[in-house]
Design a protein around this motif. Structure first.
Motif, short mmCIF file in Angstrom:
data_model
loop_
_atom_site.label_atom_id
_atom_site.label_comp_id
_atom_site.label_asym_id
_atom_site.label_seq_id
_atom_site.Cartn_x
_atom_site.Cartn_y
_atom_site.Cartn_z
N GLU A 117 0.90 -0.84 0.13
CA GLU A 117 0.28 0.67 -0.05
C GLU A 117 0.58 1.43 -0.29
OE1 GLU A 117 -3.63 -0.55 2.86
OE2 GLU A 117 -1.95 -2.62 3.12
N ILE A 118 1.90 1.42 -0.89
CA ILE A 118 2.99 2.87 -0.92
C ILE A 118 2.35 3.28 -1.80
CG2 ILE A 118 4.59 2.98 -1.96
CD1 ILE A 118 6.03 0.21 -2.02
N LYS A 119 1.92 4.69 -1.30
CA LYS A 119 0.77 6.01 -0.96
C LYS A 119 2.41 7.51 -1.12
CE LYS A 119 -2.94 3.70 1.22
NZ LYS A 119 -4.14 3.89 1.70
N LYS A 120 2.42 7.96 -2.56
CA LYS A 120 2.87 8.64 -2.39
C LYS A 120 2.55 10.41 -2.17
CE LYS A 120 6.38 11.28 -5.61
NZ LYS A 120 6.19 11.94 -6.66
N ARG A 121 2.88 11.04 -1.35
CA ARG A 121 2.20 12.66 -1.06
C ARG A 121 3.29 13.83 -1.72
NH1 ARG A 121 -1.40 9.31 -2.19
NH2 ARG A 121 -3.04 8.96 -0.98
N GLY A 122 3.34 14.83 -2.54
CA GLY A 122 4.63 15.26 -2.51
C GLY A 122 5.61 14.00 -2.37
N ASN A 123 7.01 14.37 -2.04
CA ASN A 123 7.92 13.72 -1.82
C ASN A 123 8.34 12.92 -0.51
OD1 ASN A 123 10.71 12.85 -3.17
ND2 ASN A 123 12.00 13.92 -1.83
N LEU A 124 7.19 12.69 0.15
CA LEU A 124 7.18 11.96 1.31
C LEU A 124 6.49 10.29 1.00
CD1 LEU A 124 5.50 13.94 3.76
CD2 LEU A 124 7.76 13.17 3.69
N TYR A 125 6.14 8.94 1.09
CA TYR A 125 6.27 8.00 0.39
C TYR A 125 5.38 7.22 1.93
CZ TYR A 125 8.06 8.49 -3.53
OH TYR A 125 8.71 8.92 -5.35
N PHE A 126 4.29 7.15 1.71
CA PHE A 126 4.04 6.33 3.40
C PHE A 126 3.19 4.71 3.06
CE2 PHE A 126 2.48 10.69 3.47
CZ PHE A 126 2.98 11.44 4.76
N TYR A 127 4.22 3.92 3.68
CA TYR A 127 3.07 2.43 3.05
C TYR A 127 3.06 1.37 4.53
CZ TYR A 127 8.60 2.58 4.06
OH TYR A 127 9.87 2.80 5.10
N ARG A 128 2.61 0.44 4.49
CA ARG A 128 2.69 -0.86 5.43
C ARG A 128 3.99 -1.82 5.13
NH1 ARG A 128 -1.99 -3.21 7.42
NH2 ARG A 128 -3.57 -2.44 5.40
N LYS A 129 4.62 -1.47 6.39
CA LYS A 129 5.78 -2.69 6.49
C LYS A 129 5.33 -3.70 6.90
CE LYS A 129 10.92 -2.20 7.84
NZ LYS A 129 11.81 -1.57 8.28
N THR A 130 5.65 -4.99 6.85
CA THR A 130 5.80 -5.81 8.52
C THR A 130 7.37 -6.93 8.21
OG1 THR A 130 3.16 -6.21 7.23
CG2 THR A 130 4.36 -8.34 9.25
N LEU A 131 7.40 -6.82 9.27
CA LEU A 131 9.15 -7.66 9.71
C LEU A 131 8.80 -9.51 9.80
CD1 LEU A 131 10.81 -5.25 11.80
CD2 LEU A 131 11.30 -6.06 9.29
N PRO A 132 9.71 -10.13 9.45
CA PRO A 132 9.27 -11.86 10.25
C PRO A 132 8.53 -12.21 11.18
CG PRO A 132 11.01 -11.18 8.42
CD PRO A 132 10.40 -10.33 9.03
N ALA A 133 9.17 -11.32 12.23
CA ALA A 133 8.61 -10.87 13.62
C ALA A 133 7.33 -10.98 14.31
CB ALA A 133 9.91 -11.46 14.56
N GLU A 134 6.82 -10.30 13.01
CA GLU A 134 5.37 -9.03 13.46
C GLU A 134 4.35 -10.29 13.06
OE1 GLU A 134 7.77 -4.78 13.40
OE2 GLU A 134 7.01 -5.63 11.50
N LYS A 135 3.43 -10.17 13.66
CA LYS A 135 1.96 -10.94 13.09
C LYS A 135 1.53 -9.89 12.31
CE LYS A 135 0.59 -11.04 17.55
NZ LYS A 135 -0.34 -11.88 18.83
N VAL A 136 1.56 -8.71 12.62
CA VAL A 136 0.45 -7.27 12.08
C VAL A 136 1.41 -5.97 10.93
CG1 VAL A 136 -1.59 -7.78 12.45
CG2 VAL A 136 0.05 -6.08 13.47
N GLY A 137 1.09 -5.50 10.31
CA GLY A 137 1.74 -4.80 9.32
C GLY A 137 2.13 -3.32 10.78
N LYS A 138 3.24 -2.22 10.61
CA LYS A 138 2.87 -0.89 10.92
C LYS A 138 3.30 -0.01 9.67
CE LYS A 138 5.91 -2.87 14.80
NZ LYS A 138 6.73 -3.12 15.69
N ILE A 139 2.93 1.49 10.15
CA ILE A 139 3.10 1.81 9.15
C ILE A 139 3.95 3.08 9.06
CG2 ILE A 139 1.39 3.98 7.95
CD1 ILE A 139 0.35 1.11 8.03
N TYR A 140 4.58 3.05 8.33
CA TYR A 140 5.86 4.37 8.64
C TYR A 140 5.88 5.08 7.03
CZ TYR A 140 8.37 0.31 10.52
OH TYR A 140 8.28 -0.67 11.37
N VAL A 141 7.00 6.58 7.61
CA VAL A 141 6.51 7.02 5.91
C VAL A 141 8.64 6.86 5.86
CG1 VAL A 141 6.61 9.13 8.13
CG2 VAL A 141 6.33 9.07 5.12
N ARG A 142 8.89 7.90 4.36
CA ARG A 142 10.10 8.11 3.93
C ARG A 142 10.05 9.40 3.07
NH1 ARG A 142 12.27 2.80 1.30
NH2 ARG A 142 12.07 2.18 3.15
N GLN A 143 11.63 10.06 3.47
CA GLN A 143 11.46 11.37 2.09
C GLN A 143 12.77 10.66 1.43
OE1 GLN A 143 10.55 14.35 3.41
NE2 GLN A 143 10.99 15.09 1.50
#
Length: 726
Positions: free
Chosen positions: A102-128
């Motif tokens: 679910e990668i979504k761009k707003r301006g130069n910000l990228y929002f997305y859901r990220k899930t690591l193997p040890a995690e049961k559910v994903g977390k929401i992150y943002v990067r420039q």
């Protein structure tokens, strides 16, 4: 455009075989008393012995489900290999270092859901930027360590300064929606409950958003999703004061039905306001207005498309509105009309109907993308709205192609993701201007054991009436067609939803144990266009399960498997398929899995989500459709004294789509009627709904299904040890 549609989902199994029932619990199966209720439908008398199970608030019913669930868990816990399956799922999950979605761009910000193997559910992150340093925005597991929460949806504002997050518990799907300030990662005080999937759409100035809540947070509430209202929330205000802008109450002259779900959304460029009536009817029922009308006492709606226009979807590029139409074109065509005054009936044909079926239409800032299917595999064509030139998107791999704009109205940046039955998939960044595909920074290499040895066969087999039905097979290299191989056969066939190629780590766990995977494509889907869908719809619904049966017969006749090795599975609306397959041909299957299944079609309208699905299956209020519902009702076709295969029925107590008494009543009827001596179990999930993001719960559920099926189909790794009598 974004459309919110109530659909059934899918996930279910089937298997049974003449293996011994050793090591079962010593306690007996919980008894289910018959309390017959007689109904007369247009002169047809129908007896329902288990109507009492429909009262989910009754202490007797609660006790019945608890007893059934406890007995089932006791049986499943004794199947060797079940826990090893869970270990396999976990092992395969760890082979990918991280998953992005679910990668979504707003301006130069990228929002997305990220899930690591040890995690049961994903977390929401943002990067420039695509490769910038990421920042954790929201961790749903930190809300309450004693519960499992997950994010159903998240929607950043167009300026990237705020994000709406929908939070749910236990797979219930009904979310609590809150707004977070991205810079400070703090939530505003107000929250909105009972929003389906957490879906929202921002206002043009980012001062608020549209949403459509349910009437209740209780998925068992029979009026929870009837006469819903599309509302507007202004940030910082009390949600209790949010105005109703679009509903049957607000717009009595629009002919809105109680079962239709009104939604409001802005065009990507924020120049138009759309009002849609979403339902299981996939034809667009929508109006358009000037966003300035939001400040007026009434919105001046203008018709965009009526169901009679047979428009499947629409996208706006500049002043043009592109329509995916099936009117007079079962395989679909693309029309173009003036967005300011849309006229579907007189729109210009941009792309005429061809031999391939149009699966989807999406857009970026300047480009239209048309996804075409040959029935199974997809290709993509692009249209430049500026110079009116067509071109092919150069995807080399066969399979399913997902085209997802990062930020459709403001950018031509595209994600292209391709997957297939035997390929875990590739994620590309795509520039439509120069038609270049490059591996995306969000792509993570996937290397699973056994994938290189997988063979795919795409067949067309004759059904009961001579119609050629697609059948996809996946199996390990070196298969001997001697009838001794276990086959896991699944199907759906509803809502025009096609079974397109996809890679599944859970399926790989079966394939690497020597099991054949058979994906059926029965009528009721859209593999061969609108005509294929209509051929498995309401009165023609029997074609759905008969195509499934024909697929099983073909596999047996041609030595892929045998009746003692064939497992059948159907999930949700696929419950009609599997339920009627085993009641019509109980001899064909070793086992069956009826997962969160529509099993009692005659009574669907008496369930919370039933009325909104009447346009798909029919209503008991119509004499013809009522008899069609009776035909597709597996529960009503269970006959005493029949040797049924082993059956595992599954219900979720938090399920807002198929209430648990649907599979529960089928389990009760089969337990009483079957004389095969094979187990009929009712698995009850109290930590799940129709599905869940929680990996631990998901792994357990599928391991239970697979282990039960493989046990009954005779797989040596899943046989309880025999008790030696002296």
């Amino acid at each position: 455009m974004k459309r919110h549609i109530y659909l059934f989902l899918l996930t279910a199994l089937v298997t049974s075989t003449a293996v011994a029932q050793q090591s079962l619990p010593t306690a007996s199966l919980p008894a289910t008393p018959k309390r017959p209720v007689t109904d007369v439908y247009f002169g047809k008398t129908v007896v329902d012995n288990y109507r009492w199970l429909e009262d989910m608030n009754s202490p007797d019913v609660k006790d019945w489900f608890k007893a059934q669930g406890a007995y089932t868990n006791a049986v499943l816990d004794k199947i060797p290999g079940r826990d090893k399956l869970i270990e396999t799922f976990v092992e395969y999950d760890k082979l990918v270092s991280v998953r992005y979605g679910e990668i979504k761009k707003r301006g130069n910000l990228y929002f997305y859901r990220k899930t690591l193997p040890a995690e049961k559910v994903g977390k929401i992150y943002v990067r420039q930027g695509k490769t910038g340093t990421e920042k954790l925005l929201f961790d749903p597991t930190a809300v309450d360590k004693t519960k499992t929460y997950s994010v159903t949806n998240f929607a950043p504002s167009s300026d990237g300064k705020q994000v709406v997050i929908g939070l749910q518990e236990g797979g219930a799907e009904l979310s609590t929606v809150r707004t977070m300030d991205v810079a400070t990662r703090t939530f505003r005080p107000e929250s909105i409950t009972a929003v389906q999937g957490g879906w929202v759409d921002w206002l043009a100035d980012n001062s608020g958003f549209f949403y459509t809540p349910q009437n209740s947070n209780d998925p068992k509430d029979p009026k929870g999703n009837l006469d819903t209202k599309a509302r507007m929330h202004q940030l910082g205000t009390d949600p209790k004061t949010d105005p109703d802008l679009f509903s049957r109450v607000k717009n009595p002259d629009m002919g809105i039905r109680p079962d239709q779900y009104p939604i409001l959304l802005m065009s990507g460029d924020n120049t138009q306001l759309y009002g849609e009536l979403a339902s299981v009817d996939r034809r667009v029922d929508a109006w358009v207005a000037d966003p300035a009308d939001l400040a007026k006492p009434a919105i001046a709606w203008k018709r965009l498309a009526a169901p009679s226009d047979s428009v499947r979807s629409y996208v706006k590029i500049g002043d043009q509105l592109f329509l995916h139409s099936i009117k007079g074109a079962p395989n679909g065509k693309v029309l173009v009309t003036d967005a300011r005054n849309p006229q579907p009936s007189s729109a210009t044909v941009l792309l005429p109907e061809g031999k391939q079926n149009i699966s989807r239409v999406v857009s970026s800032k300047d480009f239209l993308f048309v996804i075409l299917s040959d029935g199974i595999n997809e290709t993509v064509r692009q249209y430049d709205a500026r110079n009116k030139q067509w071109a092919d998107v150069p995807v080399k791999m066969t399979g399913t192609v997902y085209v997802e704009p990062y930020d459709a109205p403001r950018s031509n940046e595209i994600i292209v993701y391709v997957t297939s039955w035997n390929n875990p998939g590739m994620m590309y960044g795509y520039n439509p201007a120069n038609q270049q595909l490059i591996v995306s920074p969000f792509h993570v290499p996937m290397n699973y054991p056994g994938v290189a040895d997988l063979i795919v066969e795409e067949l067309e087999i004759p059904s009961h009436d001579g119609t050629r039905v697609p059948l996809s097979l996946v199996y390990k290299k070196g298969l001997k067609r001697d009838g001794n191989t276990i086959c896991f056969m699944t199907g759906y066939g509803a809502y025009g939803s096609s079974a397109t190629p996809y890679f599944s780590r859970r399926n790989l766990a079966l394939l690497n144990r020597g099991v054949i995977l058979a994906e059926t494509h029965p009528r009721g889907g859209s593999e061969k266009g609108q005509a294929w869908y209509q051929a498995g719809f309401k009165t023609t619904k029997p074609n759905t399960w008969k195509d499934f049966i024909a697929s099983g017969e073909y596999l047996i006749k041609n030595g892929y498997t045998s009746a003692s090795k064939l497992i059948g599975e159907g999930t949700s609306a696929g419950g009609i398929l599997i339920g009627r397959a085993i009641t019509e041909r109980p001899d064909l299957f070793a086992a069956a899995i009826s997962n969160v299944s529509c099993s009692n079609a005659l009574r669907m309208e008496n369930s919370p989500n039933g009325p909104v699905n009447a346009p798909e299956f029919g209503t008991v209020k119509d004499s013809v459709e009522c008899m069609a519902l009776y035909e597709m009702d597996a529960f009503q076709h269970v006959k005493d004294g029949t040797k049924y295969p082993a059956v595992l029925c599954i219900g979720g107590m938090n399920d807002p789509r198929v209430i648990a008494w649907q599979p529960g009543k089928l389990a009760a009827a089969l337990q009483t009627a079957s004389t095969s001596g094979k187990p009929v179990l009712m698995q009850v999930n109290y930590d799940n709904g129709h599905f869940t993001e929680d990996k631990a719960v998901t792994f357990r559920n599928f391991a239970n299904m697979y282990a039960f099926a493989l046990w009954q189909a005779g797989h040596p790794d899943f046989q309880p040890r025999a008790v030696v009598k002296k």
